[in-house]
Design a protein around this motif. Structure first.
Motif, PDB file in Angstrom:
ATOM      1  N   ALA A  36       0.682   7.165   6.408  1.00  0.00           N
ATOM      2  CA  ALA A  36       1.035   7.961   5.221  1.00  0.00           C
ATOM      3  C   ALA A  36       1.978   7.122   4.357  1.00  0.00           C
ATOM      4  CB  ALA A  36       1.724   9.250   5.656  1.00  0.00           C
ATOM      5  N   PRO A  37       2.049   7.430   3.062  1.00  0.00           N
ATOM      6  CA  PRO A  37       2.931   6.636   2.184  1.00  0.00           C
ATOM      7  C   PRO A  37       4.383   6.684   2.651  1.00  0.00           C
ATOM      8  CG  PRO A  37       1.502   8.065   0.885  1.00  0.00           C
ATOM      9  CD  PRO A  37       1.294   8.451   2.314  1.00  0.00           C
ATOM     10  N   LEU A  38       5.005   5.516   2.675  1.00  0.00           N
ATOM     11  CA  LEU A  38       6.430   5.429   3.016  1.00  0.00           C
ATOM     12  C   LEU A  38       7.177   5.219   1.702  1.00  0.00           C
ATOM     13  CD1 LEU A  38       8.462   5.305   5.325  1.00  0.00           C
ATOM     14  CD2 LEU A  38       7.996   2.869   5.533  1.00  0.00           C
ATOM     15  N   HIS A  39       7.947   6.250   1.306  1.00  0.00           N
ATOM     16  CA  HIS A  39       8.598   6.224  -0.012  1.00  0.00           C
ATOM     17  C   HIS A  39       9.968   5.581   0.055  1.00  0.00           C
ATOM     18  CE1 HIS A  39       5.533   8.717  -1.815  1.00  0.00           C
ATOM     19  NE2 HIS A  39       5.655   9.610  -0.855  1.00  0.00           N
ATOM     20  N   ALA A 337      -0.409  -1.919  -0.656  1.00  0.00           N
ATOM     21  CA  ALA A 337      -1.656  -1.896   0.123  1.00  0.00           C
ATOM     22  C   ALA A 337      -1.379  -1.454   1.571  1.00  0.00           C
ATOM     23  CB  ALA A 337      -2.312  -3.276   0.110  1.00  0.00           C
ATOM     24  N   GLU A 338      -0.132  -1.663   2.022  1.00  0.00           N
ATOM     25  CA  GLU A 338       0.265  -1.275   3.384  1.00  0.00           C
ATOM     26  C   GLU A 338       0.798   0.152   3.435  1.00  0.00           C
ATOM     27  OE1 GLU A 338      -0.336  -3.290   5.787  1.00  0.00           O
ATOM     28  OE2 GLU A 338      -0.366  -5.317   4.939  1.00  0.00           O
ATOM     29  N   ASN A 339       0.744   0.868   2.296  1.00  0.00           N
ATOM     30  CA  ASN A 339       1.313   2.218   2.176  1.00  0.00           C
ATOM     31  C   ASN A 339       2.842   2.200   2.149  1.00  0.00           C
ATOM     32  OD1 ASN A 339      -0.066   4.509   1.563  1.00  0.00           O
ATOM     33  ND2 ASN A 339      -0.914   4.776   3.636  1.00  0.00           N
ATOM     34  N   ILE A 340       3.408   1.048   1.815  1.00  0.00           N
ATOM     35  CA  ILE A 340       4.872   0.932   1.655  1.00  0.00           C
ATOM     36  C   ILE A 340       5.124   0.964   0.147  1.00  0.00           C
ATOM     37  CG2 ILE A 340       6.880  -0.558   2.047  1.00  0.00           C
ATOM     38  CD1 ILE A 340       5.031  -1.916   4.279  1.00  0.00           C
ATOM     39  N   LEU A 341       5.587   2.120  -0.357  1.00  0.00           N
ATOM     40  CA  LEU A 341       5.654   2.293  -1.814  1.00  0.00           C
ATOM     41  C   LEU A 341       6.971   1.767  -2.374  1.00  0.00           C
ATOM     42  CD1 LEU A 341       3.723   5.635  -2.350  1.00  0.00           C
ATOM     43  CD2 LEU A 341       2.883   3.302  -2.126  1.00  0.00           C
ATOM     44  N   ALA A 342       7.148   0.450  -2.211  1.00  0.00           N
ATOM     45  CA  ALA A 342       8.315  -0.234  -2.781  1.00  0.00           C
ATOM     46  C   ALA A 342       8.281  -0.057  -4.300  1.00  0.00           C
ATOM     47  CB  ALA A 342       8.268  -1.709  -2.421  1.00  0.00           C
ATOM     48  N   VAL A 377      13.450  -7.771  -8.968  1.00  0.00           N
ATOM     49  CA  VAL A 377      13.939  -6.796  -7.982  1.00  0.00           C
ATOM     50  C   VAL A 377      12.810  -5.940  -7.401  1.00  0.00           C
ATOM     51  CG1 VAL A 377      15.225  -4.614  -7.825  1.00  0.00           C
ATOM     52  CG2 VAL A 377      16.343  -6.652  -8.723  1.00  0.00           C
ATOM     53  N   VAL A 378      12.897  -5.719  -6.105  1.00  0.00           N
ATOM     54  CA  VAL A 378      12.018  -4.761  -5.407  1.00  0.00           C
ATOM     55  C   VAL A 378      12.929  -3.864  -4.569  1.00  0.00           C
ATOM     56  CG1 VAL A 378      10.119  -4.442  -3.784  1.00  0.00           C
ATOM     57  CG2 VAL A 378      10.292  -6.582  -5.060  1.00  0.00           C
ATOM     58  N   ILE A 379      12.749  -2.550  -4.700  1.00  0.00           N
ATOM     59  CA  ILE A 379      13.529  -1.619  -3.882  1.00  0.00           C
ATOM     60  C   ILE A 379      12.679  -1.239  -2.662  1.00  0.00           C
ATOM     61  CG2 ILE A 379      14.728   0.606  -3.859  1.00  0.00           C
ATOM     62  CD1 ILE A 379      15.947  -1.478  -5.789  1.00  0.00           C
TER      63      ILE A 379
END
Ligand code: T4K
Length: 406
Positions: A36-39, A337-342, A377-379
């Motif tokens: 699932a998406p990781l926000h 693409a990994e569902n890591i919503l950086a 920057v990427v959070i």
């Protein structure tokens, strides 16, 4: 503040694979690391029992809004925790900014960073005030006091500093600029609840400070915000403005709007306040894990929190340098693409968003550091929804993507 359990129903996300080589990446066709998406800003929830008890009392009382007892209790707790005389709770941080700006009599032009959430600029524009964007210090991402000084004109009526990411802005230096020009100074402290500046809790710097307690903030009231100040007169004006200017039944003595916090939000705030120390401990641990995992990955670094200050560690800020083996945007694409919503907060900078880009097409000329920082920057996800295993996997993905890019 006493530590209390985080909501027990909460199960942090676990990764579904390990990543050691390019073929393990979702962009190479492998399944995503998370089902699932990781926000980045998954809400933290304190003790649900405490929240539900407050809500039960609220239903018994049939008092849902308009400065109810839970809001008053919440404001009192914040005054004590932050060491400030007045706290006026609001429906959200943006309306709190708008009311504070008006109460300070700002008009014409006000100096703000471009590198902030769009609400800081919109709060001015929404009331016919022109936001004038000043550049930041690339080492801290906060307003550069020298740049602020350069942007002051006879139309300038105030300065708004932003304590970005839970790092305090250079408040003393900004105060000196404000004093030299006789300007009011306030702070957008949306990210800085619980942080310190020179050992003192953020909340009483400048003429006033504005917090956001949005669901994505480490401490939330679903939606919510507050203005804090030690100025009695200002607090009185803000209280009136929050409630249409009413000074009693049928007696309006001030222009105003509806900025009130409702009781159910204050109930959430009271429940979550008890969990703040535990949430900060988790955030700090997450931050340390990210820093340790990525320390030897060339071209990327985690922005440290301010040395010697307390932070809430609510944002994990990864910087991708120009000489890293991959662009920031390519890294974000691989993470998604990994569902890591950086997130690319606060790209591209307020001055490059449509309303302001059209107003100030050449603003970028005086904002070189803003542009550079916004482009690198990427959070990354943190908070109670992120496990140590998740962080290890996120970091191994970043490592492989950077090396593969190289
Ligand atoms: N000043 C500054 C410096 C601010 O950062 C903000 C707000 C303000 C002023 C204004 O305060 P408020 O008026 O909002 O109180 C989010 C938040 O909506 C915003 O409050 C926050 N800053 C900003 C940094 O982040 P978006 O556009 O990124 O929201 P969204 O919907 O993409 O959600 C962010 C992440 O959280 C996503 O990864 C999804 C996740 N999420 C979100 C919600 C609402 C959840 O997991 N659960 C949720 O309930 O702005």
């Amino acid at each position: 503040m006493n530590a209390a359990p985080i909501s027990p129903a909460y199960v942090p996300a676990q990764p579904e694979k390990s990543v050691t080589k390019p073929g393990d990446l979702a962009i190479a066709g492998a399944p995503p690391a998370f089902a699932a998406p990781l926000h980045v800003g998954g809400p933290n929830v304190g003790d649900r029992e405490v929240f539900l008890r407050h809500v039960g009392d609220m239903f018994d009382r049939r008092w849902f809004s308009n400065n109810g007892p839970l809001v008053q209790q919440f404001e009192q707790r914040l005054c004590e925790d932050l060491g400030v005389r007045h706290c006026i709770a609001m429906c959200n941080g943006t309306v709190a900014l708008e009311i504070a700006i008006r109460a300070l009599g700002m008009e014409g032009e006000v100096i703000v960073p471009s590198y902030t959430f769009i609400a800081t600029a919109h709060a001015l524009h929404w009331q016919g005030i022109t936001p004038v964007f000043a550049d930041i210090d690339p080492a801290t991402h906060a307003l550069d006091p020298l740049a602020v000084r350069r942007m002051i004109t006879p139309r300038t009526s105030g300065i708004i500093g932003v304590h970005l990411w839970g790092r305090p802005a250079p408040a003393d230096e900004l105060q000196k600029v404000a004093d030299d020009h006789g300007l009011p100074l306030m702070f957008d402290a949306a990210h800085a609840f619980g942080c310190t500046y020179k050992g003192r809790k953020v909340g009483s710097l400048g003429q006033c400070e504005v917090f956001s307690f949005h669901a994505t903030k480490f401490f939330n009231t679903f939606e919510g915000g507050a203005v804090t100040t030690n100025d009695d007169e200002l607090a009185e004006a803000i209280r009136l403005m929050r409630n249409f200017g009413f000074a009693g039944y049928d007696n309006v003595i001030h222009p105003g709007t509806n900025g009130k916090m409702v009781e159910i939000c204050a109930a959430m705030g009271l429940a979550n306040l008890d969990a703040v120390p535990e949430i900060v401990r988790i955030n700090q641990h997450n931050h340390a894990l990210y820093s340790a995992h990525l320390v030897d990955v060339p071209g990327v670094s985690i922005l440290p929190m301010s040395e010697g200050e307390e932070s809430n560690f609510q944002y994990v800020v990864l910087e991708v340098s120009e000489d890293a083996g991959v662009t920031r945007d390519a890294l974000v694409e691989a993470l998604h693409a990994e569902n890591i919503l950086a997130r690319k907060y606060f790209w591209p900078g307020c001055h490059r968003m449509k309303p302001y880009r059209e107003m100030f097409p050449h603003a970028g000329l005086v904002l070189p550091e803003t542009i550079r920082v916004a482009d690198r920057v990427v959070i990354l996800p943190t908070g109670t929804s992120v496990s140590a295993e998740a962080i290890a996997t996120i970091c191994s993905i970043i490592r492989v993507v950077v090396e593969r890019g190289a």
